[in-house]
Design an enzyme around this catalytic site. Structure first.
Site, mmCIF file in Angstrom:
data_model
loop_
_atom_site.group_PDB
_atom_site.id
_atom_site.type_symbol
_atom_site.label_atom_id
_atom_site.label_comp_id
_atom_site.label_asym_id
_atom_site.label_seq_id
_atom_site.Cartn_x
_atom_site.Cartn_y
_atom_site.Cartn_z
ATOM 1 N N LYS A 95 0.868 -1.178 0.000
ATOM 2 C CA LYS A 95 0.000 0.000 0.000
ATOM 3 C C LYS A 95 0.904 1.227 0.000
ATOM 4 O O LYS A 95 2.053 1.151 0.448
ATOM 5 C CB LYS A 95 -0.864 -0.007 1.276
ATOM 6 C CG LYS A 95 -2.122 0.797 1.164
ATOM 7 C CD LYS A 95 -3.281 -0.011 0.641
ATOM 8 C CE LYS A 95 -4.518 0.869 0.511
ATOM 9 N NZ LYS A 95 -5.682 0.146 0.029
ATOM 10 N N GLY A 197 -23.045 4.143 -1.713
ATOM 11 C CA GLY A 197 -21.982 4.493 -2.660
ATOM 12 C C GLY A 197 -21.879 3.462 -3.774
ATOM 13 O O GLY A 197 -22.840 2.739 -4.077
HETATM 14 P P1 NAD Z 1 -18.106 5.215 -1.860
HETATM 15 O O1 NAD Z 1 -17.293 6.378 -1.397
HETATM 16 O O2 NAD Z 1 -18.589 5.161 -3.263
HETATM 17 O O3 NAD Z 1 -19.389 5.029 -0.919
HETATM 18 C C1 NAD Z 1 -19.365 5.189 0.470
HETATM 19 C C2 NAD Z 1 -20.724 5.782 0.837
HETATM 20 O O4 NAD Z 1 -20.815 5.844 2.264
HETATM 21 C C3 NAD Z 1 -20.928 7.209 0.318
HETATM 22 O O5 NAD Z 1 -22.132 7.285 -0.384
HETATM 23 C C4 NAD Z 1 -20.946 8.050 1.603
HETATM 24 O O6 NAD Z 1 -21.794 9.182 1.499
HETATM 25 C C5 NAD Z 1 -21.478 7.045 2.593
HETATM 26 N N1 NAD Z 1 -21.192 7.381 3.993
HETATM 27 C C6 NAD Z 1 -20.099 7.978 4.521
HETATM 28 N N2 NAD Z 1 -20.240 8.123 5.837
HETATM 29 C C7 NAD Z 1 -21.442 7.591 6.162
HETATM 30 C C8 NAD Z 1 -22.146 7.438 7.377
HETATM 31 N N3 NAD Z 1 -21.650 7.874 8.536
HETATM 32 N N4 NAD Z 1 -23.359 6.840 7.350
HETATM 33 C C9 NAD Z 1 -23.897 6.414 6.189
HETATM 34 N N5 NAD Z 1 -23.259 6.535 4.991
HETATM 35 C C10 NAD Z 1 -22.061 7.124 4.979
HETATM 36 O O7 NAD Z 1 -17.229 3.926 -1.498
HETATM 37 P P2 NAD Z 1 -17.404 2.467 -2.098
HETATM 38 O O8 NAD Z 1 -16.473 2.315 -3.236
HETATM 39 O O9 NAD Z 1 -18.841 2.159 -2.265
HETATM 40 O O10 NAD Z 1 -16.819 1.601 -0.905
HETATM 41 C C11 NAD Z 1 -17.569 1.357 0.275
HETATM 42 C C12 NAD Z 1 -16.678 0.714 1.323
HETATM 43 O O11 NAD Z 1 -16.175 -0.518 0.819
HETATM 44 C C13 NAD Z 1 -15.457 1.540 1.697
HETATM 45 O O12 NAD Z 1 -15.189 1.337 3.053
HETATM 46 C C14 NAD Z 1 -14.350 0.944 0.859
HETATM 47 O O13 NAD Z 1 -13.088 1.103 1.449
HETATM 48 C C15 NAD Z 1 -14.749 -0.521 0.828
HETATM 49 N N6 NAD Z 1 -14.267 -1.248 -0.347
HETATM 50 C C16 NAD Z 1 -14.589 -0.829 -1.590
HETATM 51 C C17 NAD Z 1 -14.127 -1.537 -2.699
HETATM 52 C C18 NAD Z 1 -14.485 -1.111 -4.109
HETATM 53 O O14 NAD Z 1 -14.246 -1.886 -5.041
HETATM 54 N N7 NAD Z 1 -15.059 0.042 -4.303
HETATM 55 C C19 NAD Z 1 -13.323 -2.669 -2.527
HETATM 56 C C20 NAD Z 1 -13.031 -3.095 -1.223
HETATM 57 C C21 NAD Z 1 -13.495 -2.368 -0.139
#
Ligand code: NAD
Length: 370
Positions: A95, A197
């Site tokens: 990372k 998200g």
């Molecule tokens: P994203 O940023 O698109 O979505 C996250 C969502 O959470 C946003 O809509 C945000 O407004 C909302 N949010 C933030 N704080 C909040 C709260 N207190 N209460 C309710 N909602 C809240 O991120 P993503 O790509 O959808 O990823 C979601 C999670 O999964 C993250 O933790 C990310 O690290 C993890 N993740 C994502 C991937 C990927 O492929 N995108 C892979 C592995 C892990």
């Protein structure tokens, strides 16, 4: 050297700022990157390359201190080792963090300079997008190194990994349902999804298709409204109310550390299965607490591996169907981890850690290092 000096040297190895921290979790290499002309300050951590090159995203964040940045990159890189190992990938864990404000401090020169540092590792570390980075920065990194993954389709990459991540979370959630309820049929199962998200919305679509009763929250009303318009049957919930709703399954898809002392008093679910990284505020404490509460926790790094599986396929010649098929394997892996956890009476996160370590140790013992 006097005996006193020998003792001091030995002791300092476990307390020193960098090497002591590396020693604690067996990190291989940490590269500190600095460039005065571009203002770049970055740290690249390679945790373990036994299974293959260390792949993991670059995060740009205004860390309050260098120690905070170092701790984050060491923790995240180790997590990538475990995630790739459990997913059966031939990848190690790494990372990078760039210390800075992603809204005000980005320049082309900074990311090209960062790309040079990545390149200097000759493929031992492959970078990708993470928090604070977007495609513009990745394109600039790519100008200086070919060791970049997770690129958009128009650049020959695999595109947004989120739908594949959502599919993997869905498979892991179904496996947990199978163990908790004796069936993985999600019809009428009440699932509380936190985060609308990229991953959350993909997961909601799959859950609705299966007839689950979905409760959804987000801090952004516009995101909620868009999903509600597409799936009118879902129920929207205020952000803090999500922990108190009547649910079977809690699916954190927003932030880390939402499984903590406070929420565990409120959550009345029998399964926790979601995408967010580092859901357990304190792995050892809350991993055991969920088990003692009779909640089946699907380890995050096990069930959110779809994205890294997708990236890995990009390196082999991208094949979406194959990536999805491999992601489906999360279901069987999760069942295996739940079984080991129950047979040994240990928390599921620990059973998952042990399985990840066993694979790495067996490859290392056979002398087949990357
Ligand atoms: P994203 O940023 O698109 O979505 C996250 C969502 O959470 C946003 O809509 C945000 O407004 C909302 N949010 C933030 N704080 C909040 C709260 N207190 N209460 C309710 N909602 C809240 O991120 P993503 O790509 O959808 O990823 C979601 C999670 O999964 C993250 O933790 C990310 O690290 C993890 N993740 C994502 C991937 C990927 O492929 N995108 C892979 C592995 C892990």
């Amino acid at each position: 050297m006097s005996e006193a000096m020998v003792n001091t040297t030995t002791k300092s190895a476990t307390t020193d700022l960098v090497l002591g921290r590396m020693e604690k979790h067996d990190h291989e290499e940490v590269l500190f990157c600095h460039d005065r002309s571009t203002g770049l300050k970055a740290i690249i951590a390679i945790h373990d390359t036994t299974l293959g090159p260390a792949l993991g995203g670059t995060r740009m964040w205004p860390y309050a201190s260098e120690v905070e940045a170092l701790n984050d990159v060491l923790r995240l890189s180790r997590g990538m080792t475990y995630k790739s190992s459990l997913a059966g990938l031939d990848l190690g864990g790494g990372k990078a963090v760039i210390i800075g404000d992603a809204r005000t401090q980005k320049t082309e020169a900074m990311f090209r300079r960062f790309g040079r540092f990545v390149d200097s590792l000759n493929g031992r570390y492959i970078t990708a997008e993470d928090v604070g980075m977007n495609i513009t920065e990745m394109v600039n990194v790519l100008k200086e190194t070919r060791y970049v993954a997770g690129l958009p389709e128009e650049m020959g990459g695999s595109g947004d990994p989120s739908p594949v991540t959502a599919y993997g979370v869905y498979c892991g959630l179904k496996a947990a349902a199978k163990v908790a309820y004796g069936t993985d049929d999600l019809k009428d199962r009440k699932v509380a999804v936190q985060g609308a998200g990229n991953v959350g919305k993909g997961l909601v679509a799959l859950l609705v298709k299966d007839g689950a009763t979905v409760l959804l929250t987000d801090i952004h009303d516009d995101k909620l409204a868009a999903i509600k318009a597409e799936f009118p049957s879902i129920t929207l919930v205020k952000p803090d109310a999500i922990y108190d709703v009547d649910m079977d399954i809690y699916s954190p898809c927003a932030l880390g550390a939402t499984v903590n002392d406070d929420t565990l008093k409120r959550l009345k679910c029998s399964v926790i299965a979601g995408a967010a990284n580092n859901q357990l505020a304190d792995e050892a404490v809350h991993g055991r607490a969920v088990m003692e509460k009779g909640i089946l926790y699907a380890p995050d790094f096990l069930i959110n591996a779809g994205g890294i599986i997708n990236c890995a396929w990009e390196r082999k010649g991208y094949n979406r169907k194959a990536a999805l098929r491999q992601t489906e394997g999360i279901y069987e892996t999760a069942l295996r981890i739940f079984k080991a956890s129950s047979e040994q009476g240990i928390p599921t996160y620990l059973a998952a850690n042990q399985a990840a370590e066993e694979r790495i140790n067996s490859i290392r013992a056979a002398g087949m290092r990357f």
